[in-house]
Design an enzyme around this catalytic site. Structure first.
Site, mmCIF file in Angstrom:
data_model
loop_
_atom_site.group_PDB
_atom_site.id
_atom_site.type_symbol
_atom_site.label_atom_id
_atom_site.label_comp_id
_atom_site.label_asym_id
_atom_site.label_seq_id
_atom_site.Cartn_x
_atom_site.Cartn_y
_atom_site.Cartn_z
ATOM 1 N N VAL A 110 5.012 4.808 -4.013
ATOM 2 C CA VAL A 110 4.891 4.207 -5.349
ATOM 3 C C VAL A 110 3.778 4.913 -6.138
ATOM 4 O O VAL A 110 3.951 5.236 -7.311
ATOM 5 C CB VAL A 110 4.650 2.684 -5.248
ATOM 6 C CG1 VAL A 110 4.204 2.112 -6.596
ATOM 7 C CG2 VAL A 110 5.923 1.981 -4.770
ATOM 8 N N GLN A 133 0.828 -1.220 0.000
ATOM 9 C CA GLN A 133 0.000 0.000 0.000
ATOM 10 C C GLN A 133 0.860 1.267 0.000
ATOM 11 O O GLN A 133 0.504 2.279 0.609
ATOM 12 C CB GLN A 133 -0.953 -0.003 1.194
ATOM 13 C CG GLN A 133 -2.140 -0.937 1.031
ATOM 14 C CD GLN A 133 -3.100 -0.461 -0.062
ATOM 15 O OE1 GLN A 133 -3.164 0.717 -0.419
ATOM 16 N NE2 GLN A 133 -3.863 -1.394 -0.603
ATOM 17 N N SER A 134 1.979 1.238 -0.700
ATOM 18 C CA SER A 134 2.906 2.373 -0.698
ATOM 19 C C SER A 134 2.313 3.634 -1.319
ATOM 20 O O SER A 134 1.835 3.613 -2.461
ATOM 21 C CB SER A 134 4.161 1.978 -1.489
ATOM 22 O OG SER A 134 4.986 3.111 -1.697
ATOM 23 N N ASN A 135 2.375 4.728 -0.576
ATOM 24 C CA ASN A 135 1.998 6.033 -1.132
ATOM 25 C C ASN A 135 3.105 6.577 -2.022
ATOM 26 O O ASN A 135 2.849 7.322 -2.967
ATOM 27 C CB ASN A 135 1.740 7.034 0.002
ATOM 28 C CG ASN A 135 0.657 6.553 0.932
ATOM 29 O OD1 ASN A 135 -0.482 6.402 0.527
ATOM 30 N ND2 ASN A 135 1.007 6.294 2.180
#
Ligand SMILES: *Cc1c(COP(=O)(O)O)cnc(C)c1O
Length: 333
Positions: A79, A75-77
């Protein structure tokens, strides 16, 4: 510090607002609470990575890159924001998503930021926990080079000295706003992860002799390791800015008591913080970073860590785009 010495693209919506939180201040019965809205940087949902990417993407273009490789948790912001700016600049983006939480929830694995990565046209590959992410990115880079491409690798969180320039500059922006408003800031607090935000901020705050204490609330590593990571990066950032040695080891302070079961694993205090901010100030936090950072901030206020007359600023680093990845825990609440 003279930021015009460094190549930079301008796509963030700056300055981000610095707003009071009167209802939350009243509910907590304590100090005067303010929020610096870096969730509003404007890049496909915004967040703190956008300021770093202004410097990183300028460097990529200067080097003649035609594609971008980066990595993060599922759930990387980071990325999502990298995918957004790469697409806008017509650069292909390859992202490795590490399964750091082991969650089997369908929403966690394909909703929230993962869905947005795909909509933004990013090539996403999932890899197991504890993969050597730098080695995995280098492997993709080599394949692309073999195909005649020019990849540019952005480390996790955009946290290297070039990325941290974005937050040294954000310290100047915040000081200018506070000075113009006549607001004396007694403490600045935010969620700290891959260290670039805290390293940049402390470099900027120290280089300007602002005397504003900075507190990072950790979301992953234990205190000793987090502080060491931030300090190392702050030293390199200060070198890059030609203010070597401006950050002292004791300027770097992290509180890592609010991580709970691990990176990206929900805690009760995070749930309370997300619901409280939504229902007092209509501000959306996230489950992984700003929710745990705010949980720590609230707990320290309740414990009387700050005095009642102080002005405290929380830096909102964004992340609400991950909320739908955590739908089940908010529905159960
Ligand atoms: C990445 C991130 C952070 C942490 O910033 P670092 O520079 O990695 O320490 C905090 N909040 C959100 C929402 C993030 O995406």
């Amino acid at each position: 510090m003279h930021f015009a010495r460094f190549p930079r693209l301008n796509f963030a919506h700056l300055p981000t607002p610095l707003e009071p939180m009167p209802t939350l201040s009243k509910v907590l019965g304590g100090p005067n609470l303010w929020i610096k809205r870096d969730d509003c940087t404007g890049l496909a949902g915004g967040g703190n990575k956008t300021r770093k990417l202004e410097f990183l993407l300028a460097d990529a273009l200067n080097q003649g890159a035609d594609c971008i490789i980066t990595q993060g948790a599922t759930q990387s912001n980071h990325v999502r924001q990298t995918a957004a700016i790469a697409t806008k600049l017509s650069l292909r983006c390859y992202a490795l998503l590490e399964d750091r939480t082991g969650s089997k929830e369908q929403d966690y694995n394909s909703n929230g930021n993962v869905l947005l990565d795909r909509i933004l046209g990013c090539s996403v590959s999932k890899v197991p926990a504890d993969t050597d992410m730098n080695a995995a990115m280098e492997e993709i880079a080599q394949q692309l080079r073999d195909d005649g491409k020019k990849p540019y690798i952005i480390p996790g969180g955009g946290s290297n000295p070039i990325g941290a320039l974005g937050y040294a500059n954000a310290a100047l922006e915040l000081l200018t706003q506070a000075n113009n408003m006549g607001l004396k800031i007694d403490h600045l607090v935010h969620a700290t992860g891959s260290a670039g935000t805290q390293a940049g901020l402390i470099t900027g705050l120290r280089a300007t002799n602002s005397h504003i204490p900075l507190l990072g609330i950790g979301v992953r590593a234990p205190k000793d390791l987090q502080e060491a990571n931030v300090f190392k990066l702050a030293e390199r950032t200060a070198d890059l800015l030609s203010v070597p040695g401006v950050v002292r080891r004791e300027d770097v302070v992290a509180n890592c008591e609010y991580v709970g079961g691990g990176y990206g694993v929900p805690t009760d205090s995070m749930l309370e913080a997300v619901n409280l901010l939504a229902q007092t100030e209509a501000i959306l936090l996230d489950p992984v970073y700003s929710g745990k950072g705010m949980a720590g901030f609230i707990d320290l206020i309740r414990q009387g860590h700050f005095s009642g007359q102080e002005n405290l600023v929380f830096l909102h680093t964004g992340g609400a785009q991950a909320l739908s990845g955590y739908r089940a825990i908010f529905e159960a609440d």
